[in-house]
Structures are given as C-alpha cells and as structure tokens.
Design an enzyme around this catalytic site. Structure first.
Site, mmCIF file in Angstrom:
data_model
loop_
_atom_site.group_PDB
_atom_site.id
_atom_site.type_symbol
_atom_site.label_atom_id
_atom_site.label_comp_id
_atom_site.label_asym_id
_atom_site.label_seq_id
_atom_site.Cartn_x
_atom_site.Cartn_y
_atom_site.Cartn_z
ATOM 1 C CE LYS A 48 -3.190 -2.267 3.172
ATOM 2 N NZ LYS A 48 -3.521 -2.371 4.591
ATOM 3 C CG ASP A 108 14.817 -1.424 5.129
ATOM 4 O OD1 ASP A 108 16.015 -1.544 5.346
ATOM 5 O OD2 ASP A 108 13.976 -1.446 6.043
ATOM 6 C CE LYS A 136 14.787 3.174 6.701
ATOM 7 N NZ LYS A 136 14.137 2.308 7.717
HETATM 8 P P1 IMP Z 1 12.843 -4.507 2.109
HETATM 9 O O1 IMP Z 1 13.515 -3.531 1.168
HETATM 10 O O2 IMP Z 1 12.557 -5.855 1.523
HETATM 11 O O3 IMP Z 1 13.591 -4.588 3.421
HETATM 12 O O4 IMP Z 1 11.402 -3.983 2.518
HETATM 13 C C1 IMP Z 1 11.008 -2.707 2.263
HETATM 14 C C2 IMP Z 1 9.616 -2.501 2.823
HETATM 15 O O5 IMP Z 1 9.678 -2.402 4.264
HETATM 16 C C3 IMP Z 1 9.054 -1.188 2.332
HETATM 17 O O6 IMP Z 1 8.320 -1.323 1.138
HETATM 18 C C4 IMP Z 1 8.218 -0.729 3.507
HETATM 19 O O7 IMP Z 1 6.932 -1.264 3.402
HETATM 20 C C5 IMP Z 1 8.928 -1.309 4.720
HETATM 21 N N1 IMP Z 1 9.829 -0.328 5.367
HETATM 22 C C6 IMP Z 1 11.186 -0.328 5.367
HETATM 23 N N2 IMP Z 1 11.683 0.718 6.052
HETATM 24 C C7 IMP Z 1 10.604 1.429 6.493
HETATM 25 C C8 IMP Z 1 10.457 2.652 7.250
HETATM 26 O O8 IMP Z 1 11.412 3.322 7.679
HETATM 27 N N3 IMP Z 1 9.176 3.043 7.480
HETATM 28 C C9 IMP Z 1 8.077 2.379 7.042
HETATM 29 N N4 IMP Z 1 8.178 1.238 6.319
HETATM 30 C C10 IMP Z 1 9.424 0.762 6.055
#
Ligand code: IMP
Ligand code: MG
Length: 185
Positions: A48, A108, A136
């Site tokens: 979302k 992330d 990030k």
């Molecule tokens: P990853 O890159 O697989 O670790 O997951 C990324 C997802 O984690 C994003 O699409 C967000 O939904 C969630 N996420 C990662 N960091 C944050 C944050 O600082 N705030 C809110 N959601 C986050």
C-alpha cells in the site's frame, strides 16, 4: 495549549516537508517525461505504501501512460525480511512489450523488491526500471539493486508519512517524519 493531532504529533520529527516533497516530485516527473518520450509506459505501484507517491508522481508525468498495482507480502523471519514474496494482488493487465516503472515507497534491504523485479522480468516487459520515493541504503542486502529514480536518501531510521506506515498508522501524513520513540508509535 492545543492538543497534538496526527500532524503535530510530538513523537515525530519532520525530515522532508510537503513543499520539499512537491518540488522533488516535479523534478522526477520531468525526468521521467524526458526519458520515456514516445514510449508506452506503465507505472506499477506496490501497495500500500506507494499510493501517495504514485498519485503525485503520475500527475507530473506528461505522457500517455497506464497505471497498475501489485500487492506482495514478504515472508519475515522474526522482524527480518527473507526475500521470499507472495503475490497478494497481481497486475490487471499484461506488461509484455511495455516499458514498466515499478513505483515503491522505500527500499530498505531490497529483498522484497529484487524478488518482485525478477517476477516481473519473467513476463517479457520491454524494460523495467525502479522509482522509489525513499532510499535507505544502510540496511541494503541486495547491493546490486539499482534505483533509477529516487526521491530522497534517508538515514537508517524508521520513517513514516506520505504513504509509509508504522503498524498501519501515519500513511496520511503529508510530510516524511522520523519516529523519535518507535515503542511509543
Ligand atoms: P525490504 O527492502 O525488503 O527490506 O522492505 C522494504 C519494505 O519495508 C518497504 O516497502 C516498507 O513497506 C517497509 N519499510 C522499510 N523501512 C521502512 C520505514 O522506515 N518506514 C516504514 N516502512 C518501512
Ligand atoms: Mg512497501
């Protein structure tokens, strides 16, 4: 003394204001408009979190484009993403021979998105690029993941607003904020 509302919550530290976000989205829109001139573009929003970014970004792209959405859930091992994803909602239309930009809220570790890009890549799109409102980079595991269009680079802190949530809350904030005390969020 006025009681704090969601918009003035003292547990939030504004990182990017509405105005800063707006200015940046206009730049991204201009860049995408120039890069995709004459091409059939489909923006694929990842639900979302991307909904606010998607709505603002598409209105700054001066091209004939289509939009679609996907929802995926990443399997977690405790609080860590494992990189396995389950498609909860798939695209409505095929992307074969289309130029696709995947629109995300934040990258992330990059695990969820790398897997999603592999899945989309197997469907014969003409090209697939990635637009993420936030990057990030510090927790990145998938270091090879390239973000083609980035709104802002953020520190390794939990951020909310502009579509991003903490346990479902704060997506409606018009700015991006750091949660000072996540246990109180
Ligand atoms: P990853 O890159 O697989 O670790 O997951 C990324 C997802 O984690 C994003 O699409 C967000 O939904 C969630 N996420 C990662 N960091 C944050 C944050 O600082 N705030 C809110 N959601 C986050
Ligand atoms: Mg997300």
């Amino acid at each position: 003394m006025i009681a704090p509302t969601e918009f003035t919550n003292p547990n939030l530290d504004v990182l990017y204001s509405e105005k800063q976000i707006r200015d940046r989205i206009i730049e991204l829109g201009e860049q995408i408009t120039a890069d995709y001139a004459g091409k059939e573009l489909v923006l694929v929003g990842v639900l979302k979190g991307s909904c606010v970014f998607m709505a603002d970004l598409m209105r700054e792209i001066d091209l004939n484009l289509a939009i679609d959405f996907m929802a995926v859930s990443s399997y977690k091992d405790g609080s860590k993403s494992t990189g396995d994803v389950e498609i909860l909602k798939d695209l409505t239309n095929p992307i074969r021979d289309k130029h696709v930009i995947v629109v995300e809220d934040i990258v992330d570790t990059g695990l969820t998105l790398s897997r999603l890009l592999e899945i989309l890549d197997s469907r014969g799109a003409a090209s697939i690029k990635l637009a993420s409102f936030l990057d990030k980079p510090e927790p990145r595991i998938k270091k090879e993941l390239k973000i083609d269009y980035t709104g802002f680079v953020v520190p390794n802190k939990f951020v909310v607003g502009y579509g991003l949530d903490a346990a479902g809350r704060y997506r409606n904030l018009p700015f991006i904020a750091v949660v000072k005390d996540p246990s109180a969020a």
